[in-house]
Design a protein around this motif. Structure first.
Motif, PDB file in Angstrom:
ATOM      1  N   THR A  57       0.857  -1.175   0.000  1.00 29.80           N
ATOM      2  CA  THR A  57       0.000   0.000   0.000  1.00 29.80           C
ATOM      3  C   THR A  57       0.898   1.231   0.000  1.00 29.80           C
ATOM      4  O   THR A  57       1.744   1.386   0.885  1.00 29.80           O
ATOM      5  N   LYS A  84       0.126  -7.289  -5.284  1.00 32.62           N
ATOM      6  CA  LYS A  84      -1.069  -6.444  -5.347  1.00 32.62           C
ATOM      7  C   LYS A  84      -0.669  -5.033  -4.924  1.00 32.62           C
ATOM      8  O   LYS A  84      -0.022  -4.844  -3.901  1.00 32.62           O
ATOM      9  N   ASN A  86      -1.762  -1.079  -4.053  1.00 35.54           N
ATOM     10  CA  ASN A  86      -2.808  -0.140  -3.649  1.00 35.54           C
ATOM     11  C   ASN A  86      -2.187   1.249  -3.553  1.00 35.54           C
ATOM     12  O   ASN A  86      -1.287   1.471  -2.728  1.00 35.54           O
ATOM     13  N   LYS A 124      -9.921   7.322 -10.431  1.00 33.18           N
ATOM     14  CA  LYS A 124      -9.825   6.009  -9.799  1.00 33.18           C
ATOM     15  C   LYS A 124      -9.566   4.933 -10.839  1.00 33.18           C
ATOM     16  O   LYS A 124      -9.854   5.093 -12.023  1.00 33.18           O
ATOM     17  N   TYR A 125      -9.019   3.814 -10.355  1.00 37.56           N
ATOM     18  CA  TYR A 125      -8.896   2.606 -11.174  1.00 37.56           C
ATOM     19  C   TYR A 125      -8.819   1.411 -10.231  1.00 37.56           C
ATOM     20  O   TYR A 125      -8.198   1.514  -9.166  1.00 37.56           O
ATOM     21  N   GLU A 126      -9.426   0.310 -10.641  1.00 38.74           N
ATOM     22  CA  GLU A 126      -9.296  -0.902  -9.823  1.00 38.74           C
ATOM     23  C   GLU A 126      -9.507  -2.153 -10.660  1.00 38.74           C
ATOM     24  O   GLU A 126     -10.422  -2.226 -11.479  1.00 38.74           O
ATOM     25  N   ASP A 127      -8.611  -3.127 -10.474  1.00 40.78           N
ATOM     26  CA  ASP A 127      -8.803  -4.487 -10.969  1.00 40.78           C
ATOM     27  C   ASP A 127      -8.326  -5.423  -9.876  1.00 40.78           C
ATOM     28  O   ASP A 127      -8.142  -5.014  -8.725  1.00 40.78           O
ATOM     29  N   LYS A 131      -5.170  -1.067  -7.379  1.00 43.72           N
ATOM     30  CA  LYS A 131      -6.179  -0.107  -6.940  1.00 43.72           C
ATOM     31  C   LYS A 131      -5.517   1.259  -6.858  1.00 43.72           C
ATOM     32  O   LYS A 131      -4.456   1.399  -6.244  1.00 43.72           O
ATOM     33  N   GLU A 133      -6.487   5.425  -6.118  1.00 41.56           N
ATOM     34  CA  GLU A 133      -7.421   6.487  -5.775  1.00 41.56           C
ATOM     35  C   GLU A 133      -6.661   7.800  -5.718  1.00 41.56           C
ATOM     36  O   GLU A 133      -5.720   7.940  -4.929  1.00 41.56           O
TER      37      GLU A 133
END
Length: 249
Positions: A57, A84, A86, A124-127, A131, A133
């Motif tokens: 993150t 992943k 964020n 924003k974008y997310e898959d 992620k 913001e």
């Protein structure tokens, strides 16, 4: 929204950046290159530190034209990293974010054009793996509302303290400290003693790293052995009694 007039500038690695008329500064050093600067000053040092993590993150201060965030994604895709990601990022200039769909980004970002378009349109974008913001507004207000102890990495990449003073003070770094996990790392191009003192007085350990020709600052909440040269800030204060941390006015 900020009324910011920017002009496109080509950099040495072939990627384009902007010159801000509002701040009278480049978004990236033209001699370093926009992608190269993002990789060497922020991404490679922090990802080497977190090389075994499967989820990260990241607080990207400030989003600007997105090179730190987009280059992080590019770096992970290029190196087949199963992580992943964020991203949370404040940006004062909402018009700049809207303009990203038409910005002449380098060929390295061709595979993530859909991400850039989404940020431009919705912030924003997310898959399943990414992620993002982007918050349009004041960064100091934004970070006070983020979840405590939740960040692994901070890209401290605001404009210089000459024009963006409020994002380099001891009180600002106090708030950053509270947001970050114990095993976190912050990267910054800024190496001036007053800025390092601001970080230090907010209880960070300070390190100097030289990824290429220019030094950078790395900061952690816990003492480390492998990320660069430890900077003894108490000794710095003794040797330079006229150096002081930056404080909110």
């Amino acid at each position: 929204m900020q009324d910011n007039i920017n002009s496109i500038v080509s950099t040495k690695d072939g990627s384009n950046t902007l010159f801000s008329q509002f701040y009278n500064q480049h978004y990236h050093n033209p001699d370093d290159g926009a992608i190269n600067e993002a990789l060497t000053k922020h991404i490679i040092p922090t990802f080497t530190f977190h090389q075994d993590k499967k989820e990260l993150t990241i607080l990207d201060i400030c989003f600007g034209i997105g090179y730190n965030t987009f280059s992080t994604i590019y770096y992970c895709l290029k190196n087949n990293l199963d992580i992943k990601l964020n991203f949370y990022s404040p940006e004062l200039d909402g018009n700049l974010i809207k303009s990203l769909k038409d910005f002449p980004f380098p060929k390295e970002f061709e595979n993530i054009k859909h991400i850039i378009d989404s940020i431009s349109q919705t912030s924003k974008y997310e898959d399943e793996k990414i992620k993002i913001e982007v918050f349009i507004g004041n960064a100091r207000e934004y970070i006070k509302n983020l979840e405590k102890n939740s960040f692994d990495i901070v890209y401290q990449d605001a404009f210089s303290s000459d024009v963006n003073f409020e994002l380099w003070t001891k009180e600002y770094f106090d708030d950053i400290y509270n947001l970050c996990k114990d095993n976190f790392i912050m990267s910054s191009y800024a190496i001036a003693t007053p800025i390092r003192l601001s970080m230090y007085e907010a209880n960070f350990f300070i390190y100097e790293h030289r990824p290429v020709k220019r030094k950078i600052t790395l900061a952690t909440k816990q003492e480390q052995n492998l990320i660069g040269k430890f900077i003894d800030m108490e000794l710095k204060k003794q040797r330079n009694t006229e150096a002081f941390a930056l404080y909110d006015k």
